[in-house]
Every structure is written in C-alpha cells, then in structure tokens.
Design an enzyme around this catalytic site. Structure first.
Site, short mmCIF file in Angstrom:
data_model
loop_
_atom_site.label_atom_id
_atom_site.label_comp_id
_atom_site.label_asym_id
_atom_site.label_seq_id
_atom_site.Cartn_x
_atom_site.Cartn_y
_atom_site.Cartn_z
CG ASP A 17 -0.22 0.00 2.52
OD1 ASP A 17 1.02 0.12 2.53
OD2 ASP A 17 -0.89 -0.10 3.55
CB SER A 18 0.27 4.65 -0.99
OG SER A 18 -0.85 5.04 -0.23
N GLY A 19 0.95 3.80 2.21
CA GLY A 19 1.21 4.47 3.48
C GLY A 19 0.15 5.51 3.82
N GLY A 20 -0.64 5.88 2.82
CA GLY A 20 -1.66 6.91 3.04
C GLY A 20 -2.61 6.56 4.17
CG PHE A 21 -5.61 3.05 5.85
CD1 PHE A 21 -6.93 3.49 5.80
CD2 PHE A 21 -5.25 2.17 6.87
CE1 PHE A 21 -7.87 3.05 6.74
CE2 PHE A 21 -6.18 1.74 7.81
CZ PHE A 21 -7.48 2.17 7.73
CG ASP A 26 -5.15 7.02 -0.83
OD1 ASP A 26 -4.10 6.70 -0.23
OD2 ASP A 26 -6.22 6.43 -0.66
CD GLN A 79 -9.90 7.43 -0.55
OE1 GLN A 79 -11.00 7.40 0.01
NE2 GLN A 79 -8.86 6.68 -0.13
N GLY A 92 -11.17 4.20 1.17
CA GLY A 92 -12.13 4.96 1.95
C GLY A 92 -13.38 4.18 2.30
CG ASP A 132 -5.76 -5.39 2.09
OD1 ASP A 132 -6.44 -4.57 1.44
OD2 ASP A 132 -5.22 -5.10 3.18
CB CYS A 134 -12.01 -26.52 8.27
SG CYS A 134 -10.47 -25.71 7.79
CB CYS A 175 -6.91 -25.63 7.52
SG CYS A 175 -7.10 -25.43 9.31
CB CYS A 204 -9.44 -28.26 10.88
SG CYS A 204 -10.11 -26.68 11.45
CG HIS A 261 -9.31 -22.25 11.17
ND1 HIS A 261 -9.82 -23.39 10.60
CD2 HIS A 261 -10.37 -21.41 11.33
CE1 HIS A 261 -11.12 -23.26 10.43
NE2 HIS A 261 -11.49 -22.07 10.87
#
Lengths: 381, 381
Positions: free
Chosen positions: A95-99, A149, A193, A220, A270, A308, A310, A313, A339
């Site tokens: 990501d850009s770091g903006g968040f 952003d 946005q 956003g 994500d 499941c 996995c 499990c 899990h």
C-alpha cells in the site's frame, strides 16, 4: 512499454455479474477474485512463507508506512527487495502508506505538497508525499504498488471530501510521474476516493481512469460506514471502471463483504482481520465465528471447524488450541491464524468455482444462512 | 513383564569412554546420546511438531507440574493422552514435577508424605506426593516418566542433603509401587540426588539401583554450581550406574555441558535454554553465541550461522531476523528458536559420529576452541 501486470478476464457470472479472472504479474499469476493476507512488517503475523503457500496464498500485502519506519526501505532494497528480504517468491503488493498516515497519526498537517505527521512509535516528525511514497515502494519492489492518497474519515463533509478527492487526483498524477516502473517489473494502481458521495466517487473514477492506471483500488471504505453504504458505493464505482483492469477493495476481510464485493465486480481484497481475531482466540468457521478461548471448548475434542481441511483442523482439537491460547503459547496463535487465513482463501476458491458455474447468488444465500449472517445478532465476521 | 523401554549399547568411544546407544520405546527408537527439546505446556515454544521432526528431534519432554495445573491431567487423558493431545507421535518423557515444586514455589512444606505448596499462578494450596506424581504422569501417558524427588538448592548443608537423599529414596520406592506401567507402555526412571557430596551421591545410586529402575536420571545439577563440580559429580555418579540402563542428566542444555556430560557417560539431556535464549534474540552458532538483536547485525545479510544448514539459515538473514525481533514479530522468535534447537540436535549427531569414530576428545577440543569456550570471557552457552 510492456505492462508489468495484465488482467485476463475469464468469465462473468450470469447469476451475479461477478468477474472471474487472472492477474499476470512479474512473480506469477493469481486467480481472481482473491483474498490477500497482510504481512505488515514483512511477515504475515505468526506465519511462515511455506505455511502461506501450503494454504494457497497466491499474493500477500505489505505495509509501506511500517516498513519505511522500520527497518527502512533502504535496508530492504540493500537486502535485494522485499521478496528476497522476507523469502516470498510469489506476487506481492504494497500500500502507499496513506491509510496509516491518516489512521495511526494524531498530529498531521496536509497541504498540496504532502502530509507532515509524527512517527506513531518515536514521535519523530515525518513527511510523506506522492513522490516519497512511490520512491519507498520502488525500493521495496513489490509487483503492485499504490498511489499516495488521502483516506478521509467517515463521515466527512461533502465540502471536505470534494477538495480531498481533487487533491488525491492531483497526487495520483504526481505518483504516475514519479514512478519509473522498476524496469517493467512493477505496476502502480490508482486509488478511488469520494466517501459515500456518488458524484465524488464518479469524479474520482473519471480523474483516475483518464490517467490510465493498470489497476484501480477502491479506498475509503470499511472505515466505519454501514455495510449497505459500502455495497452501494461499490456498485456506483465499479460500473464506471474499465473492465480490462483489476479492481482492489482495500481493507476488507469479513466473509460477507468478500462475497458482496465480488458480486459488485471487485477482484482483490486484503485485511488483517483473520490474523488479528485469530490472535484473540476467535475463529471463522462454516457455522460462523467461534471464540475458541471460551470455557465451553475446554473439553471439546473436535477440530475448530469439522468441515475444514486445514492443517489446524486436521491435527488439533478445540481443547488443545484453547489450552495453548489460555497459556499464551505462540503455537495456539499460529493455529488460529492459520485456520482463519485458510478459511478466507478457501472461501474465495469456492467463490471462484461458483462464478464459473454461474451460481454465486445461490452460494451467497446458503453461505450467509449457514454462517449466521441472516440472524438478528449477526456479527461482521 | 516386558520392559516398556530397553537400552541397547552400541559402542564405547575408545578415546573418551562416552557411550553410543539406542533406546527402544513404545513410540520408536532414539539414538543416544541425545538432546531432548522441552515442551513445557504440551508445546515446544514457538514450534510445530512438524518443525521438530524436520530438525530430527527424536524425543521431547513435557512438564508434569505445568500440565497438572493447566489444562489438568484428566483433560489430557480424556483427549487420549499427551501424544494425541499435542499431535506428537514420537517418544516423549515427562518429569515428575519435583523440580518445579522446589524452584517455582516460595511457600512449601515438605514432610514424609509429600510436599504442600502454593500454585505459582493462582496461589491455590496444592499437595504433591510420590503417588500423586506417578498418577498424573500415568494420565499424561509419556513413554518415560520420572520418580518424584526432592531437588535441594545449591548449596545445601550435608545434614540436610543426607536426610533429603534418604527421603528421595523412600519416595522412589513408593513411586515404583504406585506405577502400574500403563500396560507395559511406560517406564519409570529413578532420580539420583546428593548434591556435591560424593558419599551421598553414592548412597543415592545404591538405593535406587537396588530398586532396579529401567533408567536413571541425575538430578540436582545445573542448579548454580560451577561446571567443574557438575563434571566431578557426574564422574562419581555414572561409574556406579548399571551399564545396561540409560542415564539422563536433567536440565542441561549448554553445548559444553552436553559434550562433557556425554564424555562422563550420560545418554540423555534436556533444557529450555535453546528456546529461551532464542526468544531473547540470542543464537548458538559454530563460532559461539550471537545476540542477533544487536545493532551490529542490522545490515548483515548473512545467515545466523554460515556453517549451519537449518531452515532459518537456509532462508533468512541476520538483518531480517533482527528486524522481526526488534518488531516483536513471532516469526523472528520462531526462526531463532528453530535454529537453536537444530544447533543442539545437530551437535549431538556430530557427538554420536565422533563416538563412533573414537575421536570425541578431539571433537571436544576443536569445538570448544571454535565456540570460544577456551576464551577467558567464555559464557556458558
């Protein structure tokens, strides 16, 4: 110039309109729609790369803001880039770091040039701009990187959001100019946005599409708004996006939102949710969430989820995992994290299969019913 | 009755007198001399059973005292025993809880019947006796279990030690009577005590050997005494032990003590040292210990130990592991724990090879030199 990444559309679900596709990247091909585990500090918390591959994680995300602060993007570059540094040879996104600048930092000062704020660990004064965010991400070397952003809080006034969207568009253009493409090995996505304002979302889409990014993120959202608002905004946004580019809904990881986002034309998701709630002793299962640390599981020798397959499990009981978590033993958190990640990756595999068979709405109906999303006390995950 | 375990002597090193052998147990054969990783709460901290197998851990240890307090031996028994509960299908050993009662509990009251003390977590009043310790260990179901002994502090007066040794012998006899052998699937070892007093060690050996245990542990060492005292006591003790039974030196895990114990006829060792120092960012390497969290490793892109072939060293740099540890990321502690356990397991493999080739003293000399044990400022690990 050859694009670093390419979206290949395979089919559209006749029942839901959801997209089935593939994204070709310098580190391989990923199947979409897809959930991307988050490895904030160059590690998906508790997990090894081998475990991520075992659960079929095809792409992971890492956070520019955190890696910039420690160990520093220059160190990662010296190590040969993020792939080499953390021993992950599949596709990666940063990501850009903006968040983080807007969510982690109390003191910040935004102007046309960028954002001045304080390091959330040391208090040190820092400055992040479109050029700086692109530069850091080029040093990290992910396959897909994000434009810088502003992610305004929810709710934000129309006037604020209008100015913010316009600035984010100008920043997007600066990011494009700053990005040299890492010799065709890196693609830069723009971020839409506009909050819950339909015309501003539309304006944001038009601005960014005119810049012709190889992919578009929708930012956003998942910032406190009701799910109905998120779904409405998604519908309004994706209908104006080009069909030959991937769409990435940032920060979304609850099972219902993954399915509903897919139905509205999203390809990538994500979220830290699966690992975060796992470390808190909570698991997503085919019957809804289970708080494995609860006393009711003390002598329950069944797996976390009987449906499941996995690693956790197949080999361990609720009683054992509860014991480990109560004792604060790392292996317990490894098992719940494993899990939950597996659950979302497997969910998206089933979603892709349902698209292939034109029955994603049917899948949604039965999944929501079994998971408990239709109950009056339904939780978000 | 067939014995649950059997020691097979393969050869004696002509140079050092060290023993090479095998122990046959209900869950398989282990090569001796051997280091046993410790899984206090039914998990070797940070590690999965698969990782332990990958590094060739042949047997692990678990702690009766801790499992008795949580989750409780009845729950473990209900799960099908410790092997099933924690998904470990190789040999396993439990201690008797004696050491923890004396080391973790401030308030304790010893009499002939047993020990009254307080739970170190909740403060609850508890009572442990030879019969109770055997009963708990039978419920846990390890292949090898330990008699309940008193582990006196170092130093202890001769008079105190004399009475303690006599009581530990009486307790050993009561343990044997209480032990039903779990249908021939479990062997009970006696524990030699006597501190640094040669005659009391000898008395303890004679008492216990007369009871004909299938194996003998040497307790009351590595409790603060100098290494020279430990080595002297070991020599005095092992020479009187039967050669057809395994000898287990409890709580020892530094590289020098493993080699020196082997030279004095010890077959089995256990210690939390490798995982504990690993979680503190310290690694054992062929060139001595390295504090990986130190700033000097920030841009060091070599593996922890360039001579090591473990998973951590094959895939990750000092710089990456330091970054993870500084960021308190679990995967960093996984890697240092993995490396340190591998280091000791691999050390014992080399020790066995040296015995086979009658050159353990030569191996000791070169290992001590390279590791730095001959330096004036040598540390214990």
């Amino acid at each position: 110039m050859t694009e670093a990444i390419r979206y290949e559309h395979l089919k559209t679900c006749r029942q839901s309109g959801a997209r089935l596709g593939r994204i070709h990247t310098p580190h391989g091909v990923i199947d979409t729609p897809i959930f991307m585990p988050v490895g904030t500090l160059a590690t998906v918390k508790m997990m090894s790369p081998e475990e991520l591959k075992e659960m079929d994680a095809q792409i992971i995300l890492s956070n520019t803001y955190h890696l910039w602060l420690r160990p520093g993007e220059d160190l990662v570059e010296e190590a040969g880039g993020l792939h080499t540094f953390m021993n992950w040879d599949r596709p990666m996104l940063t990501d850009s770091g903006g968040f983080q600048v807007f969510s982690l930092s109390d003191l910040r000062d935004i102007d046309e040039e960028g954002v001045r704020f304080r390091n959330h660990i040391s208090g040190e004064r820092l400055f992040l701009s479109p050029e700086k965010a692109v530069h850091i991400q080029q040093s990290l070397g992910a396959d897909i990187i994000m434009a810088f952003d502003e992610c305004p809080p929810y709710p934000a006034s129309y006037a604020y959001m209008r100015d913010s969207v316009a600035r984010t568009s100008r920043w997007a253009e600066r990011c494009l100019k700053a990005h040299d493409g890492n010799n065709g090995q890196q693609a830069l996505f723009g971020i839409i946005q506009g909050g819950e304002y339909e015309d501003l979302r539309r304006e944001s889409v038009e601005d960014l599409v005119s810049l012709d990014f190889p992919g578009y993120a929708i930012g956003g959202l998942s910032v406190g708004e009701p799910k109905s608002v998120m779904n409405e905004v998604l519908e309004q946004t994706t209908q104006h996006l080009p069909t030959d580019k991937p769409r990435y809904l940032m920060g979304v990881g609850s099972a219902d939102a993954l399915i509903d986002g897919t139905i509205r034309g999203v390809d990538m998701f994500d979220c830290v949710l699966p690992t975060r709630i796992g470390r808190n002793g909570t698991c997503m299962t085919s019957e809804g969430r289970k708080v494995i640390r609860n006393a009711s599981f003390a002598r329950d020798f069944r797996p976390i989820d009987e449906a499941c397959g996995c690693y956790a499990c197949r080999n361990y009981s609720r009683a054992y995992i509860r014991h480990l978590i109560k004792s604060k033993e790392a292996f317990g958190f490894r098992l719940t994290s494993y899990h939950n990640l597996y659950f979302l990756i497997e969910l998206m595999r089933k979603v892709r299969q349902a698209i292939k068979e034109d029955r994603l709405l049917d899948f949604r109906a039965s999944f929501f019913e079994q998971y408990g999303f239709n109950r009056p006390d339904a939780k978000n995950f």
